[in-house]
Write a protein that holds these residues in place. Structure first.
Motif, PDB file in Angstrom:
ATOM      1  N   LYS A  44       0.818  -1.220   0.000  1.00 32.84           N
ATOM      2  CA  LYS A  44       0.000   0.000   0.000  1.00 32.84           C
ATOM      3  C   LYS A  44       0.849   1.268   0.000  1.00 32.84           C
ATOM      4  CE  LYS A  44      -3.711  -2.556   0.455  1.00 32.84           C
ATOM      5  NZ  LYS A  44      -4.628  -2.754  -0.683  1.00 32.84           N
ATOM      6  N   HIS A  45       2.082   1.135   0.432  1.00 34.58           N
ATOM      7  CA  HIS A  45       2.951   2.308   0.561  1.00 34.58           C
ATOM      8  C   HIS A  45       4.008   2.246  -0.543  1.00 34.58           C
ATOM      9  CE1 HIS A  45       1.231   1.419   4.545  1.00 34.58           C
ATOM     10  NE2 HIS A  45       1.133   2.734   4.632  1.00 34.58           N
ATOM     11  N   LYS A  46       3.835   3.084  -1.538  1.00 35.82           N
ATOM     12  CA  LYS A  46       4.654   3.026  -2.747  1.00 35.82           C
ATOM     13  C   LYS A  46       5.801   4.028  -2.713  1.00 35.82           C
ATOM     14  CE  LYS A  46       1.651   0.156  -4.659  1.00 35.82           C
ATOM     15  NZ  LYS A  46       1.967  -1.256  -4.987  1.00 35.82           N
ATOM     16  N   SER A  83       7.153  -1.018  -3.519  1.00 39.58           N
ATOM     17  CA  SER A  83       6.402  -0.815  -2.283  1.00 39.58           C
ATOM     18  C   SER A  83       7.304  -1.147  -1.106  1.00 39.58           C
ATOM     19  CB  SER A  83       5.147  -1.692  -2.243  1.00 39.58           C
ATOM     20  OG  SER A  83       5.472  -3.054  -2.040  1.00 39.58           O
TER      21      SER A  83
END
Length: 215
Positions: free
Chosen positions: A144-146, A155
């Motif tokens: 979710k965290h790119k 990610s």
């Protein structure tokens, strides 16, 4: 009739890789897996060839035949357009299929020339195969965290998987905790910043070299 161990290992190597590609094609064709998933499944599975390399051969000539053969086959596969049958079409990324057997060729030469130990070669290949493969598969699902590294979307979750996987592999191969952590950090950084499939060269070679230096 007794079959030479090296000939048998070469035969098993070819069958193993061909069977892997066939299964990947069937998964793509009938289960409609994403091309990236198919690519990484091949990546992970084929990396296990390293065990045939270090335990199946005792002759450098035979051991080198596998990587040389698959450098040629993979080059034809990529530039002949056969990648479309597995949903592959990004030639720059598909070049990684060529770089991987080149890496195997380099590591095989290093092993048989006494530069690297069995564990160093296994570390390098599995760090790339399982580390990068699982990072991509899991990262694409839960990442979710790119972040962007040289034009490639990564990610933090995927990079964490790369780190943990490489760390576990190094520890299982009986490297010390400090060396295992260093290997995992270097492999993770290289996987993140190396573009165009070249991580198939940088990650396994550098992690194997760290193993060599640490002994």
């Amino acid at each position: 009739m007794v079959v030479d161990q090296n000939i048998l290992s070469l035969f098993v190597s070819v069958c193993f890789v061909c069977f892997t590609v066939l299964v990947a094609f069937l998964l793509y064709r009938f289960l409609h897996l994403r091309n990236e998933t198919v690519r990484k499944l091949i990546h992970i599975t084929v990396s296990n060839w390293v065990f045939i390399l270090v335990y199946g051969f005792d002759n450098i000539g035979y051991a080198l035949l596998g990587p040389i053969m698959f450098i040629f086959i993979n080059t034809v596969f990529v530039y002949g357009g056969f990648g479309r049958y597995l949903g592959m079409g990004d030639r720059k990324r598909d070049n990684g299929l060529i770089y991987f057997p080149i890496t195997l060729l380099i590591l095989t030469l290093s092993y048989y020339k006494g530069i690297m130990r069995e564990c160093d070669v296994i570390l390098g290949v599995l760090a790339m195969g399982y580390g990068d493969g699982l990072a991509a598969l899991i990262g694409s699902r839960i990442g979710k965290h790119k972040y962007n590294a040289f034009g490639a979307n990564k990610s933090y979750e995927g990079s964490f998987v790369m780190f943990v996987t490489t760390l576990v592999i190094a520890l299982l191969l009986d490297y010390s905790i400090p060396v295992s952590v260093i290997v995992a950090v270097v492999a993770t950084i290289l996987e993140s910043i190396t573009p165009l499939g070249l991580d198939n060269l940088t990650v396994p070679i550098m992690t194997a070299l760290i193993g060599v230096i640490s002994c």
